[in-house]
Design a protein around this motif. Structure first.
Motif, PDB file in Angstrom:
ATOM      1  N   UNK A  82       0.833  -1.207   0.023  1.00 23.84           N
ATOM      2  CA  UNK A  82      -0.037  -0.059   0.204  1.00 23.84           C
ATOM      3  C   UNK A  82       0.720   1.163   0.132  1.00 23.84           C
ATOM      4  N   UNK A  83       2.341   1.143  -0.164  1.00 18.75           N
ATOM      5  CA  UNK A  83       3.138   2.083  -0.266  1.00 18.75           C
ATOM      6  C   UNK A  83       3.650   2.375  -1.715  1.00 18.75           C
ATOM      7  N   UNK A  84       3.611   3.593  -2.243  1.00 17.73           N
ATOM      8  CA  UNK A  84       3.912   3.702  -3.590  1.00 17.73           C
ATOM      9  C   UNK A  84       4.808   4.977  -3.731  1.00 17.73           C
ATOM     10  N   UNK A  85       5.948   5.046  -4.588  1.00 18.69           N
ATOM     11  CA  UNK A  85       6.759   6.346  -4.990  1.00 18.69           C
ATOM     12  C   UNK A  85       5.976   7.105  -6.018  1.00 18.69           C
ATOM     13  N   UNK A  86       6.119   8.335  -5.856  1.00 21.14           N
ATOM     14  CA  UNK A  86       5.866   9.514  -6.850  1.00 21.14           C
ATOM     15  C   UNK A  86       5.523   9.027  -8.328  1.00 21.14           C
ATOM     16  N   UNK A  87       6.694   8.245  -8.687  1.00 18.85           N
ATOM     17  CA  UNK A  87       6.915   7.761 -10.198  1.00 18.85           C
ATOM     18  C   UNK A  87       6.226   6.350 -10.448  1.00 18.85           C
ATOM     19  N   UNK A  88       5.774   5.707  -9.520  1.00 18.14           N
ATOM     20  CA  UNK A  88       5.319   4.658  -9.653  1.00 18.14           C
ATOM     21  C   UNK A  88       4.222   4.345 -10.582  1.00 18.14           C
ATOM     22  N   UNK A  89       4.097   2.888 -11.530  1.00 17.19           N
ATOM     23  CA  UNK A  89       2.578   2.688 -11.977  1.00 17.19           C
ATOM     24  C   UNK A  89       1.880   1.772 -10.647  1.00 17.19           C
ATOM     25  N   UNK A  90       0.771   2.065 -10.509  1.00 16.10           N
ATOM     26  CA  UNK A  90       0.054   1.500  -9.458  1.00 16.10           C
ATOM     27  C   UNK A  90      -0.936   0.325 -10.138  1.00 16.10           C
ATOM     28  N   UNK A  91      -0.879  -0.898  -9.617  1.00 18.31           N
ATOM     29  CA  UNK A  91      -1.963  -1.833 -10.116  1.00 18.31           C
ATOM     30  C   UNK A  91      -2.802  -2.214  -8.989  1.00 18.31           C
ATOM     31  N   UNK A  92      -4.027  -2.757  -9.464  1.00 19.40           N
ATOM     32  CA  UNK A  92      -4.942  -3.144  -8.558  1.00 19.40           C
ATOM     33  C   UNK A  92      -5.234  -4.552  -9.394  1.00 19.40           C
ATOM     34  N   UNK A  93      -4.948  -5.642  -8.745  1.00 18.05           N
ATOM     35  CA  UNK A  93      -5.572  -6.726  -9.061  1.00 18.05           C
ATOM     36  C   UNK A  93      -6.967  -7.164  -8.283  1.00 18.05           C
ATOM     37  N   UNK A  94      -8.123  -7.135  -9.278  1.00 16.77           N
ATOM     38  CA  UNK A  94      -9.513  -7.341  -8.820  1.00 16.77           C
ATOM     39  C   UNK A  94      -9.996  -9.018  -9.255  1.00 16.77           C
TER      40      UNK A  94
ATOM     41  N   UNK B  14     -18.117  -1.973  -3.993  1.00 17.64           N
ATOM     42  CA  UNK B  14     -18.163  -3.366  -3.517  1.00 17.64           C
ATOM     43  C   UNK B  14     -16.748  -3.660  -2.549  1.00 17.64           C
ATOM     44  N   UNK B  15     -15.726  -2.880  -2.866  1.00 17.94           N
ATOM     45  CA  UNK B  15     -14.550  -2.848  -1.938  1.00 17.94           C
ATOM     46  C   UNK B  15     -13.799  -1.596  -2.192  1.00 17.94           C
ATOM     47  N   UNK B  16     -12.996  -1.191  -1.190  1.00 20.74           N
ATOM     48  CA  UNK B  16     -12.169  -0.146  -1.145  1.00 20.74           C
ATOM     49  C   UNK B  16     -10.853  -0.515  -0.614  1.00 20.74           C
ATOM     50  N   UNK B  17      -9.815   0.181  -1.321  1.00 23.01           N
ATOM     51  CA  UNK B  17      -8.667   0.068  -0.579  1.00 23.01           C
ATOM     52  C   UNK B  17      -7.745   1.455  -0.462  1.00 23.01           C
ATOM     53  N   UNK B  18      -7.316   1.769   0.497  1.00 25.00           N
ATOM     54  CA  UNK B  18      -6.384   2.924   0.838  1.00 25.00           C
ATOM     55  C   UNK B  18      -5.056   2.624   0.514  1.00 25.00           C
ATOM     56  N   UNK B  19      -4.219   3.665  -0.024  1.00 23.13           N
ATOM     57  CA  UNK B  19      -2.860   3.512  -0.192  1.00 23.13           C
ATOM     58  C   UNK B  19      -2.164   5.054   0.027  1.00 23.13           C
TER      59      UNK B  19
END
Length: 163
Positions: free
Chosen positions: A81-93, A155-160
């Motif tokens: 749940x921790x990312x850097x400013x330049x990251x691509x952020x993926x969510x697997x659903x 239906x679901x939430x995630x905080x990061x």
């Protein structure tokens, strides 16, 4: 001697005919193997050979994982749940259920401002769908929320966090 037909007898007859017609319609296959109920659900009876059409289950979202990358199976390789400013952020659903649905990933910044929304049609069955976001000039540091919606309902939430 003829007896007059009452309104009650007429209503009973109409209800019996309607019930028989609906049973016949539900059991009727067209030339492509689709029952009326399966067509209404957006699937084919032939695609579910071991289940009756009446036993179709709605899609449910079973898990949501965030990470920096996904494998060939669309699953996040190392959840975080921790990312850097330049990251691509993926969510697997991950989802399960017989009936196809529409899934939406709504990505929001700390004040509730929507930064991205992606919608995908997902087939019935066990599936893993990848949603991702990137920002070439970098994400502002702060807290973010991902809302996963099915057919428009959350239906679901995630905080990061982006640091």
């Amino acid at each position: 001697m003829r007896y007059p037909v009452t309104h009650r007898q007429t209503l009973q007859t109409a209800l019996a005919v309607a019930a028989l017609a609906s049973v016949a319609l539900a059991g009727c296959n067209n030339k492509h193997g689709n029952t009326a109920a399966a067509r209404a659900a957006g699937t084919s009876a032939a695609s579910i050979p071991t289940q009756s059409v009446a036993a179709l289950t709605p899609m449910t979202v079973t898990t949501v994982d965030l990470g920096h990358s996904v494998g060939d199976d669309n699953r996040v390789e190392a959840p975080t749940t921790d990312f850097a400013t330049a990251d691509t952020i993926h969510a697997s659903v991950a989802s399960a259920g017989d009936i196809a649905s529409t899934l939406t990933a709504k990505w929001m910044f700390q004040d509730g401002q929507t930064v991205a929304t992606t919608t995908k049609s997902v087939a019935g069955g066990s599936q893993v769908t990848d949603f991702s976001i990137s920002k070439p000039d970098g994400w502002p540091p702060g807290n973010y929320t991902l809302e996963v919606q099915k057919n428009g309902a959350t239906v679901q939430t995630r905080e990061f966090e982006v640091k």
